[in-house]
Write an enzyme that holds these catalytic residues in place. Sequence first.
Site, PDB file in Angstrom:
ATOM      1  N   HIS A   1       0.849  -1.193   0.000  1.00 43.90           N
ATOM      2  CA  HIS A   1       0.000   0.000   0.000  1.00 43.90           C
ATOM      3  C   HIS A   1       0.882   1.240   0.000  1.00 43.90           C
ATOM      4  O   HIS A   1       2.108   1.152   0.092  1.00 43.90           O
ATOM      5  CB  HIS A   1      -0.986  -0.009   1.166  1.00 43.90           C
ATOM      6  CG  HIS A   1      -0.369   0.092   2.530  1.00 43.90           C
ATOM      7  ND1 HIS A   1       0.392  -0.916   3.088  1.00 43.90           N
ATOM      8  CD2 HIS A   1      -0.408   1.088   3.462  1.00 43.90           C
ATOM      9  CE1 HIS A   1       0.779  -0.552   4.298  1.00 43.90           C
ATOM     10  NE2 HIS A   1       0.314   0.658   4.546  1.00 43.90           N
TER      11      HIS A   1
ATOM     12  N   HIS B   1       1.403   4.012   1.931  1.00 41.22           N
ATOM     13  CA  HIS B   1       1.904   4.816   3.043  1.00 41.22           C
ATOM     14  C   HIS B   1       3.426   4.955   2.992  1.00 41.22           C
ATOM     15  O   HIS B   1       4.141   4.031   2.600  1.00 41.22           O
ATOM     16  CB  HIS B   1       1.467   4.216   4.378  1.00 41.22           C
ATOM     17  CG  HIS B   1       0.011   4.448   4.675  1.00 41.22           C
ATOM     18  ND1 HIS B   1      -0.674   3.748   5.627  1.00 41.22           N
ATOM     19  CD2 HIS B   1      -0.883   5.330   4.145  1.00 41.22           C
ATOM     20  CE1 HIS B   1      -1.928   4.169   5.676  1.00 41.22           C
ATOM     21  NE2 HIS B   1      -2.077   5.124   4.778  1.00 41.22           N
TER      22      HIS B   1
ATOM     23  N   ASP C   1       5.844   4.937   5.084  1.00 45.38           N
ATOM     24  CA  ASP C   1       6.732   4.008   5.779  1.00 45.38           C
ATOM     25  C   ASP C   1       6.783   2.640   5.094  1.00 45.38           C
ATOM     26  O   ASP C   1       7.464   1.731   5.584  1.00 45.38           O
ATOM     27  CB  ASP C   1       6.337   3.871   7.250  1.00 45.38           C
ATOM     28  CG  ASP C   1       4.954   3.280   7.455  1.00 45.38           C
ATOM     29  OD1 ASP C   1       4.055   3.572   6.643  1.00 45.38           O
ATOM     30  OD2 ASP C   1       4.763   2.530   8.440  1.00 45.38           O
ATOM     31  N   HIS C   2       6.110   2.520   3.943  1.00 42.90           N
ATOM     32  CA  HIS C   2       6.165   1.293   3.146  1.00 42.90           C
ATOM     33  C   HIS C   2       6.761   1.522   1.758  1.00 42.90           C
ATOM     34  O   HIS C   2       7.183   0.565   1.119  1.00 42.90           O
ATOM     35  CB  HIS C   2       4.769   0.680   3.016  1.00 42.90           C
ATOM     36  CG  HIS C   2       4.213   0.199   4.316  1.00 42.90           C
ATOM     37  ND1 HIS C   2       4.070  -1.135   4.634  1.00 42.90           N
ATOM     38  CD2 HIS C   2       3.785   0.880   5.406  1.00 42.90           C
ATOM     39  CE1 HIS C   2       3.579  -1.246   5.857  1.00 42.90           C
ATOM     40  NE2 HIS C   2       3.398  -0.033   6.347  1.00 42.90           N
TER      41      HIS C   2
ATOM     42  N   HIS D   1      -7.492  -0.830   5.589  1.00 41.24           N
ATOM     43  CA  HIS D   1      -6.476   0.095   6.099  1.00 41.24           C
ATOM     44  C   HIS D   1      -6.288   1.234   5.110  1.00 41.24           C
ATOM     45  O   HIS D   1      -6.278   2.418   5.488  1.00 41.24           O
ATOM     46  CB  HIS D   1      -5.177  -0.671   6.314  1.00 41.24           C
ATOM     47  CG  HIS D   1      -4.037   0.159   6.835  1.00 41.24           C
ATOM     48  ND1 HIS D   1      -4.044   0.732   8.085  1.00 41.24           N
ATOM     49  CD2 HIS D   1      -2.847   0.498   6.270  1.00 41.24           C
ATOM     50  CE1 HIS D   1      -2.915   1.400   8.268  1.00 41.24           C
ATOM     51  NE2 HIS D   1      -2.173   1.270   7.179  1.00 41.24           N
TER      52      HIS D   1
ATOM     53  N   ASP E   1      -0.262  -3.880   6.333  1.00 37.62           N
ATOM     54  CA  ASP E   1      -0.878  -3.378   7.564  1.00 37.62           C
ATOM     55  C   ASP E   1      -2.343  -3.793   7.682  1.00 37.62           C
ATOM     56  O   ASP E   1      -3.106  -3.157   8.408  1.00 37.62           O
ATOM     57  CB  ASP E   1      -0.789  -1.853   7.612  1.00 37.62           C
ATOM     58  CG  ASP E   1       0.618  -1.344   7.899  1.00 37.62           C
ATOM     59  OD1 ASP E   1       1.519  -2.166   8.128  1.00 37.62           O
ATOM     60  OD2 ASP E   1       0.807  -0.114   7.892  1.00 37.62           O
TER      61      ASP E   1
ATOM     62  N   HIS F   1       4.759  -4.544  11.060  1.00 45.15           N
ATOM     63  CA  HIS F   1       5.055  -3.773  12.273  1.00 45.15           C
ATOM     64  C   HIS F   1       5.163  -4.716  13.465  1.00 45.15           C
ATOM     65  O   HIS F   1       4.440  -5.712  13.553  1.00 45.15           O
ATOM     66  CB  HIS F   1       3.953  -2.742  12.559  1.00 45.15           C
ATOM     67  CG  HIS F   1       3.937  -1.585  11.615  1.00 45.15           C
ATOM     68  ND1 HIS F   1       4.780  -0.498  11.753  1.00 45.15           N
ATOM     69  CD2 HIS F   1       3.196  -1.350  10.508  1.00 45.15           C
ATOM     70  CE1 HIS F   1       4.536   0.359  10.769  1.00 45.15           C
ATOM     71  NE2 HIS F   1       3.590  -0.135  10.008  1.00 45.15           N
TER      72      HIS F   1
END
Length: 258
Positions: A52, A54, A56-57, A108, A130, A168
């Site tokens: 996805h 985001h 942090d990915h 998410h 996530d 995570h």
Amino acid sequence: MNLLPLPAFTDNYIWMLHDGRQAIVVDPGEAAPVEQALHRWGLTLQAILVTHHHADHVGGVDALRHATGAQVYGPARERMPEPLVRLTQGDTVNALGLQFQVIDVPGHTAGHIAYHCPEMDGAPLLFCGDTLFSGGCGRLFEGTPAQMLDSLDRLAALPGNTRVCCTHEYTLSNLKFARAVEPGNAALLHYSSQCEALRAQNQPTLPSHMALERDINPFLRVRQGPVAQAAQGYDAQVPLDDAVAVLAALRQWKNEFR
């Protein structure tokens, strides 16, 4: 085949699979941990799988693509670092001699996908981003409770020995909440003790396994009486036989839980 969680930021894992020569990585939010691992083991990066959009990915995708020439794969319905191969439900990715099946898992984010390999060294493998965490699920930033329930049901239907590679290290906080929901769940109490021992040694709690998650994860257990009753205890308006309402209440409760 080697499966490694590369720590990133404060609690992310960038998953790496390698055969001693070539590697793939999943959700590289930053490039440095991947570059260090490639150098340490003398690996060539073949592919980058993204679940996805985001930051942090995806934050390390451009740097890794430019440095290695690796092919990038990601969701069809989200804004992604270009160029990449866009994927949706039913598509497949072939890398390292493995075949990954794409599963749409919105909730998410609106276009979140997961990657399922039916067989890798004797057992299935799931990169779920996530959507599913050990003992928990992702926040509903863009999707609805109904979408998240459908996505979790799809994942929970995978074989029990599927290795669940979440991105995570949220396990201890998730299990604290899960115990508030189901304080009498013996499997949950046992698993909590195991995970606390691992984290005390700075070891990852992941990957988990799908059979275990079906036994201990409240978000996969919304149709179980004790979980539905706990959700109703949080919000008296929740019907016990409405799995979507139970999940929505659990997610809101988790958002507030300390």
